[in-house]
Design an enzyme around this catalytic site. Structure first.
Site, PDB file in Angstrom:
ATOM      1  N   ASP A 116      -0.663  -0.826  -0.744  1.00  0.00           N
ATOM      2  CA  ASP A 116      -0.168  -2.046  -1.367  1.00  0.00           C
ATOM      3  C   ASP A 116       0.088  -1.731  -2.840  1.00  0.00           C
ATOM      4  O   ASP A 116      -0.473  -0.768  -3.390  1.00  0.00           O
ATOM      5  CB  ASP A 116      -1.209  -3.153  -1.222  1.00  0.00           C
ATOM      6  CG  ASP A 116      -0.866  -4.379  -2.044  1.00  0.00           C
ATOM      7  OD1 ASP A 116       0.233  -4.919  -1.872  1.00  0.00           O
ATOM      8  OD2 ASP A 116      -1.710  -4.775  -2.871  1.00  0.00           O
ATOM      9  N   ASP A 118       0.710  -4.375  -5.858  1.00  0.00           N
ATOM     10  CA  ASP A 118       0.147  -5.255  -6.890  1.00  0.00           C
ATOM     11  C   ASP A 118      -1.374  -5.276  -6.856  1.00  0.00           C
ATOM     12  O   ASP A 118      -1.988  -5.589  -5.833  1.00  0.00           O
ATOM     13  CB  ASP A 118       0.679  -6.678  -6.709  1.00  0.00           C
ATOM     14  CG  ASP A 118       2.191  -6.762  -6.923  1.00  0.00           C
ATOM     15  OD1 ASP A 118       2.760  -5.805  -7.475  1.00  0.00           O
ATOM     16  OD2 ASP A 118       2.782  -7.785  -6.528  1.00  0.00           O
ATOM     17  N   ALA A 224       5.205  -6.675  -1.176  1.00  0.00           N
ATOM     18  CA  ALA A 224       6.068  -7.841  -1.143  1.00  0.00           C
ATOM     19  C   ALA A 224       6.982  -7.890  -2.360  1.00  0.00           C
ATOM     20  O   ALA A 224       7.803  -8.793  -2.479  1.00  0.00           O
ATOM     21  CB  ALA A 224       5.222  -9.116  -1.087  1.00  0.00           C
TER      22      ALA A 224
END
Length: 364
Positions: A116, A118, A224
């Protein structure tokens, strides 16, 4: 013979011998009586001649002596120390039994790692840093920056994914890039990385990614955030590539719409599953890293899940399942464990199919 009389033992009178014999018998009887009365006592003459003989009276006195507070504290401390020692031995034995083999495994071409972005690889949200760079270049007004920043902060503090709110955040961010050329945003993204992102990469997470690369494994960002931004970061870090968004473009110009759904939550797991199938990876031998409970589906998909700088829900889940944890935050940042990352505002998050289609480009 009279002259030699001194060599002959003198014989005591009969009366004297009788007295001595009586005294000896009396002394023997007294000692026997003492031995019968105190059978556990040893004679002082057979031990330490200067030590007093122990008696039942002395033992009874010790047994009935009142206990002081110091005695009770000493006894309690001794029991606690003994208990702590046993626990330490038990932990040491358990650690020895569960000792893990070296990881990642060098030369395993069916293993890979998924990170991931962030708050896992980078401090804060990549999209927010990108927005700061765009504001600096007059892409939008202060009013829009304030709204954008508020949407980021709301998600971080609330920690919930309200569909309407997230849709509003995505629409806001997409409107910023609408009408701009993809090549223009990519060039600006390179500059923004140097200005706002390079110094915000967590050294610890970067070292984890490098360990996989050094073992000959492939490493992808799964985020995302906009795939353009994620791709720039992956290339700068020497990673294999990025799964993220694809914002729709026509003739190289952004339309302000998404391709597919945001790559967030369960969508990440589906994207990783599709990528693994395309690349011939064994997910049981792969690793995944994230800070957010929203990524539990992705973390649960692999054989080696890691919680990095975890939020409260992920920390609890990871401990329950005995997942490995790493926390690179310190001071005030570490106190914010309960605040989730702003990944949910990944306005330009891309669909699974589009993200997988872009993974084949290897950045070196």
């Amino acid at each position: 013979m009279a002259a030699l009389g001194w060599l002959t033992p003198r014989r005591r009178p009969a009366t004297a011998r009788s007295v001595l014999a009586g005294e000896a018998a009396a002394e023997a009887a007294r000692k026997a009586s003492l031995r019968n009365e105190h059978p556990d006592d040893r004679s002082p003459s057979t031990e330490n001649p200067t030590a007093p003989a122990r008696t039942k009276k002395t033992k009874a006195a010790k047994a009935t002596a009142p206990r002081t507070g110091a005695d009770e504290q000493a006894e309690k401390a001794g029991k606690q120390a003994e208990k702590a020692g046993k626990q330490a031995e038990k932990r040491a034995g358990k650690e020895k039994e569960t000792e893990e083999p070296p990881f990642p495994v060098a030369g395993d071409d069916r293993a890979a790692a998924f990170f991931d972005l962030d708050n896992t690889v980078m401090q804060g949200a990549a999209l927010f840093h990108f927005g700061r760079g765009l504001y600096k270049r007059k892409f939008f007004q202060r009013r829009e920056l304030t709204r954008f920043a508020w949407q980021q902060a709301w998600f971080r503090l609330a920690g919930v994914e309200d569909p309407e709110h997230m849709q509003d955040a995505r629409d806001s961010a997409l409107s910023i890039v609408r009408g701009h050329r993809v090549s223009e945003l990519m060039a600006i993204g390179e500059e923004i990385y140097d200005e706002y992102m390079a110094d915000r990469i967590w050294p610890g997470t970067r070292a984890l990614a490098q360990a996989h690369l050094d073992a000959g494994q492939r490493v992808w960002l799964v985020t995302a955030a906009p795939v353009e931004t994620a791709t720039i970061i992956a290339r700068r870090l020497g990673l294999t590539g990025a799964l993220g968004t694809v914002a729709e473009s026509v003739d190289g110009v952004y339309t302000g719409r998404l391709v597919g759904e945001p790559l967030h939550g369960p969508a990440k797991a589906e994207a990783v599953r599709a990528l693994a199938a395309a690349e011939g990876l064994d997910l049981d031998r792969c690793a995944a890293y994230s800070d957010s409970h929203n990524d539990i589906p992705m973390l649960s998909l692999v054989g080696h899940p890691y919680a990095i700088n975890p939020d409260a829900k992920l920390r609890k889940h990871a401990r329950a399942l005995d997942w490995r944890l790493r926390d690179y935050r310190t001071g005030r940042k570490a106190a914010k464990v309960g605040i989730p990352a702003a990944a949910g505002v990944g306005a330009l998050a891309g669909g699974t199919a589009a993200a997988v289609a872009l993974h084949r480009r290897r950045w070196r």
